[in-house]
Design a protein around this motif. Structure first.
Motif, PDB file in Angstrom:
ATOM      1  N   VAL A 147     -11.360   8.280 -16.135  1.00  0.00           N
ATOM      2  CA  VAL A 147     -10.297   7.893 -15.212  1.00  0.00           C
ATOM      3  C   VAL A 147      -9.826   6.455 -15.428  1.00  0.00           C
ATOM      4  CG1 VAL A 147     -11.715   6.966 -13.326  1.00  0.00           C
ATOM      5  CG2 VAL A 147      -9.572   8.158 -12.799  1.00  0.00           C
TER       6      VAL A 147
ATOM      7  N   ARG B 162      -6.341   5.644 -17.013  1.00  0.00           N
ATOM      8  CA  ARG B 162      -5.215   5.912 -16.102  1.00  0.00           C
ATOM      9  C   ARG B 162      -4.877   4.669 -15.293  1.00  0.00           C
ATOM     10  NH1 ARG B 162      -4.051  10.933 -12.785  1.00  0.00           N
ATOM     11  NH2 ARG B 162      -4.303   9.404 -11.128  1.00  0.00           N
TER      12      ARG B 162
ATOM     13  N   ALA C   7     -10.714  13.845 -14.098  1.00  0.00           N
ATOM     14  CA  ALA C   7     -10.255  12.452 -14.085  1.00  0.00           C
ATOM     15  C   ALA C   7      -8.737  12.341 -14.001  1.00  0.00           C
ATOM     16  CB  ALA C   7     -10.750  11.737 -15.336  1.00  0.00           C
TER      17      ALA C   7
ATOM     18  N   THR D 181      -6.735  13.387 -16.405  1.00  0.00           N
ATOM     19  CA  THR D 181      -6.287  13.104 -17.766  1.00  0.00           C
ATOM     20  C   THR D 181      -6.303  14.397 -18.577  1.00  0.00           C
ATOM     21  OG1 THR D 181      -8.526  12.574 -18.552  1.00  0.00           O
ATOM     22  CG2 THR D 181      -7.232  10.770 -17.607  1.00  0.00           C
TER      23      THR D 181
ATOM     24  N   PRO E 227      -7.366  12.542  -9.093  1.00  0.00           N
ATOM     25  CA  PRO E 227      -8.728  12.301  -8.609  1.00  0.00           C
ATOM     26  C   PRO E 227      -8.746  12.176  -7.089  1.00  0.00           C
ATOM     27  CG  PRO E 227      -8.237  10.914 -10.505  1.00  0.00           C
ATOM     28  CD  PRO E 227      -6.946  11.556 -10.101  1.00  0.00           C
TER      29      PRO E 227
ATOM     30  N   LYS F  15     -12.030   8.548  -6.546  1.00  0.00           N
ATOM     31  CA  LYS F  15     -12.532   8.000  -7.804  1.00  0.00           C
ATOM     32  C   LYS F  15     -13.398   6.763  -7.613  1.00  0.00           C
ATOM     33  CE  LYS F  15      -8.132   5.611  -8.558  1.00  0.00           C
ATOM     34  NZ  LYS F  15      -6.958   5.505  -9.438  1.00  0.00           N
TER      35      LYS F  15
END
Length: 528
Positions: free
Chosen positions: A337, A340, A380, A382, A430, A433
């Motif tokens: 994550v 990002r 995540a 992604t 997320p 996170k």
């Protein structure tokens, strides 16, 4: 259960192998009817004397009302010049050519763009900051693979690769424009005329080479696969010299490639694979190459650059999304994550090592490890890429040459892609996170959790607080990501506030799990 698309692609695999699935033909030039996001071609006869690649300039302006697009043309050899156009809107378009040669200038015509056919959703764009969608709004859940030199092989092997892709779950393929010396075979054609290994006329291009690349990109388009074209790479290693061309040749090459391939809706531009291994090119040079592609492409296809050990500054405005190589970052969602948050763009971990039994450490993932990375990347928010590198006595490794897939991950990735397709169209975000919470989705609506290598025997029904209220109800499913099985959990779960951060089932219930790795949970709100 596999996706319908997976079985559909399998059904047409044999047809592709026989060459039945071909690139869609170019529409006729004047008064053409072409679908939106399809491709039409204006073909003109012109001068062949001298060096048209260096001496003749050609473009056309396409106009619809107040909107105009200027599209560069290119020389296709034998006195033939072409301009390709991908209509971004339906309706009538007028065009007029411009050239420094009178016989090519002032040519006028019209074309009509009609509604796109089934399966044509337009180019892929960035959507909701961290995700992708086709231009018509259809979500694009990236499940990609890599086969660097598949388009530089024999006809039979390339047809086999297309047949494999027709039955595979992948919707993006990373492929190199220049041939790859690492695969240890003489390619059937080269981008410049001359004699290998280095007797090239760098003032001219070899149209046959680029026509072949176009044919393969068109065939990928017919299969619904995005072509992530790697424009430079270091795998020449000085043999042909394509990794160390003069800057002016590189610039002309980029403009030529964009002019030829920009009208294919499925094209993405990857400036380089492992760009930092191309030691002679400076960061300023990479910046300029990005800017050339950006300025030359009237359709603004996606643009990225892939690293080895040095990261490019992906915050620069000409980078549309982040392409990353890392052997470890997608092993868990809390690492995945981070990019990002750093770049605030879609992140694609295009290279996370490969499934296989190769002698090098980057090609030794077990299939379970390959699939795990896709799930961790998804949690995540992604995206992750696949390839495989199983040893072969004839050197037929998917990563390098294509052919057939030998691993066990592709059917599991088809299952994964089906799960993604049933997720909120905005993309998986997320959920919490900040602290070890393996869930992504849409607050108060949809939660997809993945436990990776963990082996929990139960999971207390507890959700992070954002958007939640007492009395909301949810249903749940247990997902065995390796055995590709979805098992509904009986009943519904009604939540109440538990503390400052969470809501829990009002009766304190938990969901039973089998105590083995690679398990996931899907939780969906039902009282709406």
């Amino acid at each position: 259960m596999m996706s319908k698309r997976y079985f559909l692609k399998t059904a047409v695999a044999a047809a592709v192998a026989l060459g039945a699935v071909l690139a869609a033909p170019w529409s006729a030039a004047a008064s053409a009817v072409v679908e939106r996001w399809g491709s039409t071609e204006i073909a003109l006869s012109g001068p062949s004397a001298g060096n048209p690649f260096m001496e003749v300039e050609l473009s056309a302006t396409f106009r619809q009302g107040a909107r105009t697009l200027t599209v560069a043309g290119f020389y296709d050899g034998d006195g033939q010049y072409k301009i390709r156009f991908m209509p971004p809107e339906t309706g009538e378009w007028e065009y007029e050519t411009q050239s420094n040669r009178a016989e090519l200038s002032g040519r006028k015509g019209t074309l009509t763009a009609v509604a796109p056919s089934a399966g044509n959703h337009g180019p892929v764009r960035v959507k909701n900051t961290h995700h992708f969608a086709y231009e018509d709004g259809t979500p694009f859940w990236q499940v990609g693979t890599t086969s660097y030199a598949w388009a530089h092989q024999t006809e039979a092997l390339e047809q086999q690769t297309l047949a494999t892709l027709a039955g595979a779950p992948f919707n993006k393929l990373r492929m190199a424009v220049f041939p790859n010396q690492d695969v240890k075979n003489q390619p059937p054609r080269f981008p410049f005329p001359g004699q290998p290994p280095k007797g090239w006329d760098l003032t001219r291009f070899n149209p046959e080479f680029f026509r072949h690349i176009e044919q393969r990109v068109g065939q990928l388009r017919e299969l619904g696969i995005e072509a992530d074209l790697i424009l430079f790479h270091p795998y020449d290693k000085g043999y042909w010299g394509f990794d160390s061309l003069p800057a002016d040749v590189n610039e002309r090459y980029l403009r030529y490639v964009v002019a030829r391939l920009g009208a294919y809706r499925n094209v993405w531009w990857s400036m380089a694979n492992e760009f930092d291994f191309l030691k002679a090119k400076s960061m300023a040079e990479w910046d300029s190459y990005f800017q050339i592609v950006q300025a030359s492409d009237p359709y603004q296809h996606l643009r990225s650059i892939h690293n080895a050990f040095v990261f490019y500054n992906h915050t620069k405005p000409w980078v549309t999304h982040v392409s990353v190589q890392s052997g470890a970052i997608a092993e868990d969602f809390e690492r995945a994550v981070l990019f990002r948050d750093v770049y605030n763009k879609p992140v694609v971990y295009d290279e996370v090592k490969y499934e296989g039994n190769f002698s090098r450490r980057w090609g030794q993932l077990k299939p379970e490890e390959m699939v795990l990375r896709f799930w961790e990347g998804a949690i995540a928010g992604t995206y992750v890429g696949h390839s495989e590198s199983y040893e072969d006595p004839n050197g037929l490794v998917w990563l390098g040459k294509g052919g057939v897939l030998k691993g066990q991950s592709p059917p599991r990735l088809a299952f994964f892609r089906k799960i993604l397709s049933e997720s909120p169209p905005e993309g998986l975000e997320p959920i919490d996170k900040w602290q070890n919470h393996p869930f992504a989705g849409k607050h108060a609506q949809y939660y997809l959790g993945y436990f990776g290598l963990g082996k929990p025997r139960s999971w207390p029904f507890v959700l992070f607080k954002t958007g939640l209220k007492d009395g909301m109800k949810f249903r749940a499913e247990v997902i065995d990501t390796w055995n590709m099985k979805v098992t509904p959990v009986n009943g519904t779960f009604e939540i109440v506030k538990r503390d400052d951060y969470t809501f829990a089932d009002k009766n304190g219930r938990s969901i039973a799990l089998p105590g083995k790795p690679y398990m996931a949970l899907r939780i969906v709100r039902v009282d709406q």
